[in-house]
Motif scaffolding. Structure first.
Motif, PDB file in Angstrom:
ATOM      1  N   UNK A  36       0.836  -1.394  -0.076  1.00 57.92           N
ATOM      2  CA  UNK A  36       0.089   0.168   0.078  1.00 57.92           C
ATOM      3  C   UNK A  36       0.821   1.383   0.038  1.00 57.92           C
ATOM      4  N   UNK A  37       1.880   1.135   0.735  1.00 56.09           N
ATOM      5  CA  UNK A  37       2.856   2.435   0.779  1.00 56.09           C
ATOM      6  C   UNK A  37       3.463   2.756  -0.592  1.00 56.09           C
ATOM      7  N   UNK A  38       3.910   1.458  -1.088  1.00 53.34           N
ATOM      8  CA  UNK A  38       4.690   1.661  -2.647  1.00 53.34           C
ATOM      9  C   UNK A  38       3.704   2.220  -3.296  1.00 53.34           C
ATOM     10  N   UNK A  39       2.292   1.637  -3.520  1.00 54.16           N
ATOM     11  CA  UNK A  39       1.339   2.151  -4.360  1.00 54.16           C
ATOM     12  C   UNK A  39       1.040   3.623  -4.226  1.00 54.16           C
ATOM     13  N   UNK A  40       0.864   4.053  -3.153  1.00 53.94           N
ATOM     14  CA  UNK A  40       0.706   5.554  -2.712  1.00 53.94           C
ATOM     15  C   UNK A  40       1.852   6.210  -3.121  1.00 53.94           C
ATOM     16  N   UNK A  41       3.139   5.810  -3.017  1.00 49.27           N
ATOM     17  CA  UNK A  41       4.205   6.543  -3.482  1.00 49.27           C
ATOM     18  C   UNK A  41       4.252   6.718  -5.179  1.00 49.27           C
ATOM     19  N   UNK A  42       3.916   5.530  -5.908  1.00 51.57           N
ATOM     20  CA  UNK A  42       3.682   5.425  -7.158  1.00 51.57           C
ATOM     21  C   UNK A  42       2.659   6.497  -7.757  1.00 51.57           C
ATOM     22  N   UNK A  43       1.568   6.646  -7.096  1.00 51.14           N
ATOM     23  CA  UNK A  43       0.341   7.376  -7.286  1.00 51.14           C
ATOM     24  C   UNK A  43       0.949   9.068  -7.059  1.00 51.14           C
ATOM     25  N   UNK A  44       1.553   9.419  -6.428  1.00 52.98           N
ATOM     26  CA  UNK A  44       2.011  10.599  -6.119  1.00 52.98           C
ATOM     27  C   UNK A  44       3.042  11.031  -7.358  1.00 52.98           C
ATOM     28  N   UNK A  45       3.840   9.867  -7.549  1.00 49.99           N
ATOM     29  CA  UNK A  45       4.594  10.135  -8.887  1.00 49.99           C
ATOM     30  C   UNK A  45       3.760  10.059 -10.084  1.00 49.99           C
ATOM     31  N   UNK A  46       2.576  10.076 -10.001  1.00 50.38           N
ATOM     32  CA  UNK A  46       1.664   9.840 -11.424  1.00 50.38           C
ATOM     33  C   UNK A  46       2.179   8.672 -11.904  1.00 50.38           C
ATOM     34  N   UNK A  47       2.351   7.553 -11.634  1.00 51.67           N
ATOM     35  CA  UNK A  47       2.769   6.267 -12.114  1.00 51.67           C
ATOM     36  C   UNK A  47       1.537   5.467 -11.739  1.00 51.67           C
ATOM     37  N   UNK A  48       0.482   5.660 -12.552  1.00 49.69           N
ATOM     38  CA  UNK A  48      -0.820   5.072 -12.161  1.00 49.69           C
ATOM     39  C   UNK A  48      -0.968   3.764 -12.568  1.00 49.69           C
ATOM     40  N   UNK A  49      -0.297   3.083 -13.619  1.00 54.44           N
ATOM     41  CA  UNK A  49      -0.216   1.579 -13.739  1.00 54.44           C
ATOM     42  C   UNK A  49       0.253   0.813 -12.850  1.00 54.44           C
ATOM     43  N   UNK A  50       1.609   1.379 -12.345  1.00 58.46           N
ATOM     44  CA  UNK A  50       2.301   0.756 -11.298  1.00 58.46           C
ATOM     45  C   UNK A  50       1.408   0.892  -9.877  1.00 58.46           C
ATOM     46  N   UNK A  51       0.806   2.068  -9.669  1.00 59.58           N
ATOM     47  CA  UNK A  51      -0.080   2.147  -8.739  1.00 59.58           C
ATOM     48  C   UNK A  51      -1.284   1.131  -8.532  1.00 59.58           C
ATOM     49  N   UNK A  52      -1.907   0.893  -9.642  1.00 57.41           N
ATOM     50  CA  UNK A  52      -2.988  -0.102  -9.857  1.00 57.41           C
ATOM     51  C   UNK A  52      -2.467  -1.593  -9.569  1.00 57.41           C
ATOM     52  N   UNK A  53      -1.242  -1.747 -10.152  1.00 53.66           N
ATOM     53  CA  UNK A  53      -0.497  -2.936  -9.963  1.00 53.66           C
ATOM     54  C   UNK A  53      -0.391  -3.578  -8.474  1.00 53.66           C
ATOM     55  N   UNK A  54       0.246  -2.649  -7.753  1.00 53.42           N
ATOM     56  CA  UNK A  54       0.618  -2.569  -6.277  1.00 53.42           C
ATOM     57  C   UNK A  54      -0.584  -3.005  -5.597  1.00 53.42           C
ATOM     58  N   UNK A  55      -1.540  -2.064  -5.876  1.00 60.20           N
ATOM     59  CA  UNK A  55      -2.893  -2.000  -5.010  1.00 60.20           C
ATOM     60  C   UNK A  55      -3.481  -3.485  -5.482  1.00 60.20           C
ATOM     61  N   UNK A  56      -3.413  -3.778  -6.500  1.00 57.83           N
ATOM     62  CA  UNK A  56      -4.391  -5.218  -6.757  1.00 57.83           C
ATOM     63  C   UNK A  56      -3.633  -6.157  -5.921  1.00 57.83           C
ATOM     64  N   UNK A  57      -2.266  -6.219  -6.007  1.00 58.56           N
ATOM     65  CA  UNK A  57      -1.249  -7.138  -5.434  1.00 58.56           C
ATOM     66  C   UNK A  57      -1.713  -6.990  -3.864  1.00 58.56           C
ATOM     67  N   UNK A  58      -1.914  -6.014  -3.308  1.00 58.00           N
ATOM     68  CA  UNK A  58      -2.181  -5.678  -1.872  1.00 58.00           C
ATOM     69  C   UNK A  58      -3.505  -6.229  -1.477  1.00 58.00           C
ATOM     70  N   UNK A  59      -4.388  -6.376  -2.546  1.00 57.13           N
ATOM     71  CA  UNK A  59      -5.795  -6.728  -2.225  1.00 57.13           C
ATOM     72  C   UNK A  59      -5.908  -8.169  -2.277  1.00 57.13           C
ATOM     73  N   UNK A  60      -4.756  -8.993  -2.918  1.00 53.79           N
ATOM     74  CA  UNK A  60      -4.916 -10.372  -2.613  1.00 53.79           C
ATOM     75  C   UNK A  60      -4.488 -10.956  -1.355  1.00 53.79           C
ATOM     76  N   UNK A  61      -3.831 -10.019  -0.389  1.00 52.14           N
ATOM     77  CA  UNK A  61      -3.527 -10.574   0.920  1.00 52.14           C
ATOM     78  C   UNK A  61      -4.608 -10.772   1.870  1.00 52.14           C
ATOM     79  N   UNK A  62      -4.829 -11.787   2.242  1.00 50.56           N
ATOM     80  CA  UNK A  62      -5.753 -12.135   3.237  1.00 50.56           C
ATOM     81  C   UNK A  62      -5.398 -11.641   4.609  1.00 50.56           C
ATOM     82  N   UNK A  63      -5.965 -10.815   5.174  1.00 47.31           N
ATOM     83  CA  UNK A  63      -5.495 -10.313   6.375  1.00 47.31           C
ATOM     84  C   UNK A  63      -6.409 -10.999   7.648  1.00 47.31           C
TER      85      UNK A  63
END
Length: 425
Positions: free
Chosen positions: A398-425
């Motif tokens: 999530x932190x890496x996705x937020x940093x990618x969003x701030x850099x306007x790297x939206x595809x990377x942000x989406x991929x990291x977010x999707x990966x985070x969502x696969x983790x069962x907490x």
């Protein structure tokens, strides 16, 4: 078919290009195919001609090899990048013909042709506009230098040594690279004779000195090796770090210490502070202290080095030398130091590399504002953490996705977010 009966080969397996399947075509059909392909492949046609010559005797193969060596020596046409792979294959095939096929038939003739092969390096290099950027051509000559060493090992040491020094004196620069390969395969006796001959025949230029050092190492002459460096050069930590371990290995511990002290960090600037030591020099210094019986001092240097570098091997080397229970306490101290380090990513990197995953997960939870990590590194560490510490892995992604969003790297942000969502907490 009876149960357990062996199955025959399938049609698909029989169509694979293997030596066994090709043999089933018969000699005549294979010969026809080879001739057909050779008409479009000059390198293959040349190789076949040389194999046929070898069947007639070593003098016939040597004559064919001489023709090719002469061509390499005199040709001036540029080799463009599209032609380079085929040229390198042809060059290496010629080397193998000399080093393997001709050596089987006539070792003396093969030795003569290997010297000649190495002499083609300069004219061949001039034919490449890209100066052999990938090193493929140079690598063929390095392999030839090793082949030469194997043949020289069977020669009279004095004759072999004189021939080697003659070659180096004629063209020192390539031999700075080739000599270690040749000497690795030849004898220490030959290297010792060549070292004596080199003193009167080779100058003090860098390539010649490199050959002298290779000769000294191969001959096991540490005094000559040390003498090949100036006092100014010996004050260089990288030189001392390469030289001192050889004295340690020979049991000359005191001299190793002298070499290392001459290159030790010196105070600089108005403050007189010592700069950080070179890591390789420091490694050699630690080994020296151990062999000199100063084990407590060696441990102090290991710990100080760990604190400065967060190097896993330094910390592990420190802890493994401690008594039972002391090592566990030291590990905990190292983990705590890394977890509180001002450089979050370096500190976390140490814990992940150890691996100390529980401590890494606690560090991630305790320092949420510092989670500014390279996305690729975050993904790698999250993959290590997700099974046992899913919450920590989720935070990293999530932190890496937020940093990618701030850099306007939206595809990377989406991929990291999707990966985070696969983790069962």
């Amino acid at each position: 078919m009876a149960k357990g009966a062996a199955k025959g080969p399938t049609v698909a397996s029989l169509k694979k290009v293997t030596p066994e399947n090709l043999a089933s075509l018969g000699v005549e059909r294979l010969a026809e195919l080879l001739v057909s392909v050779a008409e479009t492949r000059p390198d293959l046609k040349r190789r076949l001609r040389m194999e046929l010559a070898a069947n007639q005797g070593p003098e016939h193969l040597a004559a064919e090899i001489d023709k090719r060596l002469g061509s390499l020596q005199t040709s001036r046409g540029h080799v463009v990048w599209r032609q380079k792979p085929a040229f390198v294959r042809d060059l290496d095939a010629l080397r193998r013909l000399i080093a393997e096929r001709l050596t089987e038939l006539d070792p003396a003739a093969a030795l003569d042709r290997l010297w000649l092969f190495l002499q083609t390096a300069q004219p061949v290099a001039r034919r490449f506009r890209d100066r052999d950027r990938d090193g493929a051509v140079a690598a063929a000559y390095v392999r030839a230098a090793a082949d030469l060493g194997r043949l020289l090992a069977d020669q009279d040491p004095h004759l072999a040594a004189n021939a080697l020094i003659d070659a180096v004196a004629a063209d020192p620069e390539p031999w700075a690279v080739w000599a270690p390969e040749t000497l690795r395969e030849s004898s220490a006796a030959m290297a010792a004779v060549a070292l004596k001959a080199a003193r009167g025949r080779l100058g003090g230029a860098a390539p010649s000195l490199a050959v002298v050092r290779a000769l000294a190492q191969a001959a096991g002459d540490l005094d000559a090796l040390r003498g090949s460096w100036s006092l100014q050069a010996l004050a260089n930590p990288s030189v001392a770090a390469a030289l001192a371990p050889q004295f340690l290995a020979a049991g000359r511990v005191g001299e190793a210490g002298e070499i290392l002290r001459a290159a030790a960090p010196q105070p600089t600037g108005p403050s007189g502070r010592l700069p950080p030591p070179d890591f390789a020099w420091e490694s050699a210094w630690i080994d020296y202290l151990d062999q000199a019986g100063e084990t407590a001092a060696a441990q102090d240097v290991r710990w100080a080095s760990f604190e400065r570098t967060l190097d896993v091997d330094r910390a592990r080397s420190f802890t493994t030398r401690l008594a039972d229970f002391d090592d566990v306490e030291a590990e905990g101290r190292a983990f705590a130091y890394a977890a509180a380090h001002t450089d979050f990513e370096r500190g976390l990197g140490f814990l992940m590399a150890w691996p100390a995953l529980a401590e890494a997960a606690r560090m991630i939870a305790a320092r949420p504002d510092d989670l500014d990590i390279d996305p690729a590194q975050a993904e790698l560490w999250a993959a290590q953490l997700r099974r046992r510490f899913p919450a920590a892995a989720h935070r990293l992604l999530r932190a890496a996705a937020a940093a990618a969003f701030r850099r306007r790297e939206f595809k990377l942000c989406d991929r990291l977010t999707e990966e985070a969502d696969t983790i069962i907490l």
